[in-house]
Design a protein around this motif. Structure first.
Motif, PDB file in Angstrom:
ATOM      1  N   ASN A 356      28.184  40.008  24.172  1.00 24.52           N
ATOM      2  CA  ASN A 356      27.483  39.157  23.206  1.00 24.52           C
ATOM      3  C   ASN A 356      28.441  38.387  22.304  1.00 24.52           C
ATOM      4  O   ASN A 356      28.000  37.593  21.471  1.00 24.52           O
ATOM      5  CB  ASN A 356      26.563  40.013  22.310  1.00 24.52           C
ATOM      6  N   GLY A 357      29.728  38.635  22.473  1.00 21.97           N
ATOM      7  CA  GLY A 357      30.701  37.976  21.623  1.00 21.97           C
ATOM      8  C   GLY A 357      30.917  38.661  20.292  1.00 21.97           C
ATOM      9  O   GLY A 357      31.630  38.151  19.427  1.00 21.97           O
ATOM     10  N   HIS A 358      30.273  39.839  20.097  1.00 19.07           N
ATOM     11  CA  HIS A 358      30.428  40.587  18.841  1.00 19.07           C
ATOM     12  C   HIS A 358      31.474  41.682  19.009  1.00 19.07           C
ATOM     13  O   HIS A 358      31.655  42.230  20.095  1.00 19.07           O
ATOM     14  CB  HIS A 358      29.096  41.240  18.434  1.00 19.07           C
ATOM     15  N   MET A 359      32.145  42.024  17.928  1.00 16.80           N
ATOM     16  CA  MET A 359      33.122  43.113  17.944  1.00 16.80           C
ATOM     17  C   MET A 359      32.421  44.412  18.344  1.00 16.80           C
ATOM     18  O   MET A 359      31.386  44.773  17.767  1.00 16.80           O
ATOM     19  CB  MET A 359      33.749  43.239  16.554  1.00 16.80           C
ATOM     20  N   ASN A 360      32.975  45.104  19.356  1.00 20.16           N
ATOM     21  CA  ASN A 360      32.291  46.304  19.845  1.00 20.16           C
ATOM     22  C   ASN A 360      32.601  47.511  18.957  1.00 20.16           C
ATOM     23  O   ASN A 360      33.580  47.519  18.196  1.00 20.16           O
ATOM     24  CB  ASN A 360      32.617  46.577  21.317  1.00 20.16           C
ATOM     25  N   GLU A 361      31.785  48.544  19.078  1.00 16.65           N
ATOM     26  CA  GLU A 361      31.839  49.660  18.126  1.00 16.65           C
ATOM     27  C   GLU A 361      33.157  50.420  18.187  1.00 16.65           C
ATOM     28  O   GLU A 361      33.627  50.943  17.169  1.00 16.65           O
ATOM     29  CB  GLU A 361      30.667  50.610  18.362  1.00 16.65           C
ATOM     30  N   ALA A 362      33.786  50.466  19.370  1.00 16.73           N
ATOM     31  CA  ALA A 362      35.056  51.187  19.468  1.00 16.73           C
ATOM     32  C   ALA A 362      36.125  50.528  18.611  1.00 16.73           C
ATOM     33  O   ALA A 362      36.993  51.204  18.048  1.00 16.73           O
ATOM     34  CB  ALA A 362      35.510  51.257  20.927  1.00 16.73           C
ATOM     35  N   ASP A 403      26.988  45.176   9.834  1.00 17.49           N
ATOM     36  CA  ASP A 403      26.811  43.778  10.217  1.00 17.49           C
ATOM     37  C   ASP A 403      27.708  43.463  11.408  1.00 17.49           C
ATOM     38  O   ASP A 403      28.661  44.193  11.693  1.00 17.49           O
ATOM     39  CB  ASP A 403      27.150  42.844   9.051  1.00 17.49           C
ATOM     40  N   GLU A 404      27.394  42.358  12.069  1.00 16.49           N
ATOM     41  CA  GLU A 404      28.163  41.917  13.228  1.00 16.49           C
ATOM     42  C   GLU A 404      29.291  40.997  12.772  1.00 16.49           C
ATOM     43  O   GLU A 404      29.234  40.373  11.717  1.00 16.49           O
ATOM     44  CB  GLU A 404      27.254  41.163  14.201  1.00 16.49           C
ATOM     45  N   VAL A 405      30.308  40.914  13.630  1.00 19.72           N
ATOM     46  CA  VAL A 405      31.392  39.969  13.386  1.00 19.72           C
ATOM     47  C   VAL A 405      31.880  39.482  14.742  1.00 19.72           C
ATOM     48  O   VAL A 405      31.913  40.236  15.710  1.00 19.72           O
ATOM     49  CB  VAL A 405      32.530  40.616  12.563  1.00 19.72           C
ATOM     50  N   ARG A 406      32.238  38.192  14.808  1.00 20.45           N
ATOM     51  CA  ARG A 406      32.588  37.567  16.079  1.00 20.45           C
ATOM     52  C   ARG A 406      34.099  37.345  16.212  1.00 20.45           C
ATOM     53  O   ARG A 406      34.843  37.415  15.244  1.00 20.45           O
ATOM     54  CB  ARG A 406      31.872  36.222  16.229  1.00 20.45           C
ATOM     55  N   ALA A 407      34.507  37.051  17.438  1.00 20.14           N
ATOM     56  CA  ALA A 407      35.914  36.785  17.724  1.00 20.14           C
ATOM     57  C   ALA A 407      36.437  35.646  16.854  1.00 20.14           C
ATOM     58  O   ALA A 407      35.749  34.649  16.634  1.00 20.14           O
ATOM     59  CB  ALA A 407      36.095  36.431  19.204  1.00 20.14           C
ATOM     60  N   GLY A 408      37.644  35.825  16.361  1.00 20.14           N
ATOM     61  CA  GLY A 408      38.302  34.791  15.577  1.00 20.14           C
ATOM     62  C   GLY A 408      38.012  34.820  14.094  1.00 20.14           C
ATOM     63  O   GLY A 408      38.695  34.153  13.312  1.00 20.14           O
ATOM     64  N   GLU A 409      36.999  35.608  13.676  1.00 16.45           N
ATOM     65  CA  GLU A 409      36.630  35.611  12.266  1.00 16.45           C
ATOM     66  C   GLU A 409      37.589  36.500  11.462  1.00 16.45           C
ATOM     67  O   GLU A 409      38.039  37.538  11.943  1.00 16.45           O
ATOM     68  CB  GLU A 409      35.181  36.087  12.093  1.00 16.45           C
ATOM     69  N   PRO A 410      37.910  36.111  10.226  1.00 15.00           N
ATOM     70  CA  PRO A 410      38.844  36.889   9.412  1.00 15.00           C
ATOM     71  C   PRO A 410      38.194  38.160   8.887  1.00 15.00           C
ATOM     72  O   PRO A 410      37.023  38.165   8.507  1.00 15.00           O
ATOM     73  CB  PRO A 410      39.183  35.926   8.267  1.00 15.00           C
TER      74      PRO A 410
END
Length: 491
Positions: A356-362, A403-410
């Motif tokens: 989904n493009g979101h940071m995974n839980e691991a 909350d979710e966070v995506r690739a490249g976000e600080p």
């Protein structure tokens, strides 16, 4: 030699640009001279590939990147620099002319030639200060492959070699000091033998360039990547070992298997055949794309070897320990310990995300583990402390994903000490987006352990003192929301 802050590089071809990339990625400012007007564009593309590779190579905190200054002359590039990398084409007349220009502007710096085969004694012949010249022969891509062959000439000062080896180690490399001068040194002599045999196999139409590469990359190349030649053959000898292997297979060396004493004439026909086969094999990819594919594969191999604490992976692991101990760019360089301490700063890597493009839980847990490690280094639990037999082990963790966070976000982590007395250390991490909103929290209980007995123990006095001071300061802060929360517990 500690890592230098300023280095000059003369020549920005494939090898010179690779040196610039390794230096910049390790926080070294580079003063570069190359007369090619296309140098800024070409170098920019290689630096972009190096940044991509380093982003996947290690989770250790990366130093703040060095800067590149494009000098107008050799003299401008080398003025005042303590270390100079020479990476110009393999022409003796050109190298000697460059050395003369360097010596007119700088009489004290170490000069490290990237030559792949010229003897340093020959390079020194016309120098006014020959004692400071060495050969430091790297391998492409310089920013990823750790080996650098170090060769001194007849007049090289021994201290120059020792200091250079220490410098390259700080860059995450494996300096191999070659004590006797020999043309092409060690690695290229081996490569030349394989290359000559490969030319004959293509010339005699035994195989294509792709089939020859397949024989290497799917076979012995994988063995060589992690054990080399002799260790591989030692295993081939079975329980009887190397002596048995040589006794069994040594006679084969007398058989007419190879043509290594000869080389085919590089006729236009053979050159065209090789070029056409190579185009069919790899022509669909631009060179920068091939470089990135190569880098991704090398990163995967290096990471796999690191997991096994073997070969080049061990070099990477040792370099990561240095980076972690330095705490470079992970948080506040001089933190105010009366407030929550920033222990992690970075961006979400692309390979940290799921479909989904979101940071995974691991990766949330990994970030909290990195933040814990950063805090431990802050209180003195660094590589030297662990080597001496002390460490903290995590015994319990509670994570809340908010909350979710995506690739490249600080992102960043701020750490609170909830308890820090005796053997116990309890930390509370707040994982935040760069804009400040909360993404997750992690609460972790750790016990100090004696690594010799593998049992809980009191920390060293300096660690206990620092930890106690921070714990007392954090006890004055408001208790953060979410402390003590477990799965299923009512809000």
């Amino acid at each position: 030699m500690t890592i230098l802050s300023e280095v000059a590089v003369i020549g920005a071809g494939v090898i010179g640009a690779g040196w610039v990339a390794r230096l910049v990625e390790n926080g070294v400012n580079v003063s570069l001279y190359d007369p090619d007007p296309e140098t800024p564009r070409k170098l920019g593309e290689i630096l972009a590939n190096a940044d991509h590779a380093y982003g996947r190579l290690t989770l250790a905190p990366r130093p703040k990147k060095g800067k590149v200054h494009h000098a107008a002359t050799v003299a401008e590039a080398v003025a005042g620099k303590p270390f100079i990398v020479e990476a110009v084409p393999e022409r003796m007349d050109l190298k000697r002319r460059i050395y003369a220009e360097i010596e007119a502007a700088n009489t004290t710096a170490t000069i490290a030639s990237s030559t792949s085969g010229i003897l340093p004694t020959d390079l020194q012949a016309e120098m006014a200060h020959p004692g400071r010249l060495i050969v430091a022969h790297p391998f492409n891509p310089v920013y990823l492959l750790p080996l650098v062959e170090i060769v001194g000439g007849a007049r090289t000062e021994p201290g120059v070699i020792a200091a250079a080896c220490a410098f390259y180690e700080r860059l995450g490399m494996k300096p191999l000091h070659i004590r006797k001068e020999i043309p092409a040194f060690i690695a290229d002599r081996l490569l030349e033998a394989v290359w000559r045999e490969g030319l004959w196999l293509i010339n005699d139409e035994i195989c294509t360039t792709e089939e020859l590469d397949d024989a290497i990359r799917y076979g012995f190349g994988l063995r060589w990547a992690q054990m080399g030649l002799f260790e591989t053959y030692r295993i081939a000898g079975g329980e009887a070992g190397m002596k048995h292997f040589i006794e069994q297979f040594g006679p084969c060396l007398a058989w007419p298997w190879t043509k290594l004493t000869d080389v085919p004439e590089l006729t236009p026909e053979l050159v065209n055949r090789i070029a056409e086969q190579s185009d069919a094999q790899s022509g669909a990819y631009p060179v920068r794309a091939l470089e990135r594919i190569r880098d991704d594969n090398l990163v995967a191999i290096l990471q796999a070897l690191k997991a096994q604490d073997w070969g080049a992976g061990r070099i990477l692991a040792e370099h990561e320990k240095r980076l972690f101990d330095l705490g470079a760019q992970t948080g506040d360089p001089d933190p105010d310990t009366s407030r929550p301490i920033r222990t992690f700063t970075g961006r979400v890597a692309a390979d940290w995300t799921d479909y989904n493009g979101h940071m995974n839980e691991a990766r949330y847990l990994q970030v909290f583990a990195d933040a814990t490690d950063a805090f431990l280094r802050l209180i003195g639990v660094d590589a030297a402390y662990v080597q001496a037999g002390g460490s903290y082990f995590t015994v319990e963790s509670h994570l809340r994903h908010l909350d979710e966070v995506r690739a490249g976000e600080p992102v960043r982590v701020e750490t609170r000490v909830l308890e820090g007395k005796g053997k116990k250390l309890r930390l509370f991490h707040q994982f935040r987006h760069g804009d400040g909103h909360l993404l997750a929290t992690g609460e972790h209980m750790l016990l100090h352990v004696n690594l010799g007995t593998r049992s809980a123990s009191e920390p060293g006095s300096h660690v206990a003192e620092l930890l106690g001071r921070i714990a007392a300061q954090h006890a004055e802060l408001p208790v953060p929301e979410g402390v003590g929360r477990a799965v299923g517990q009512p809000r």
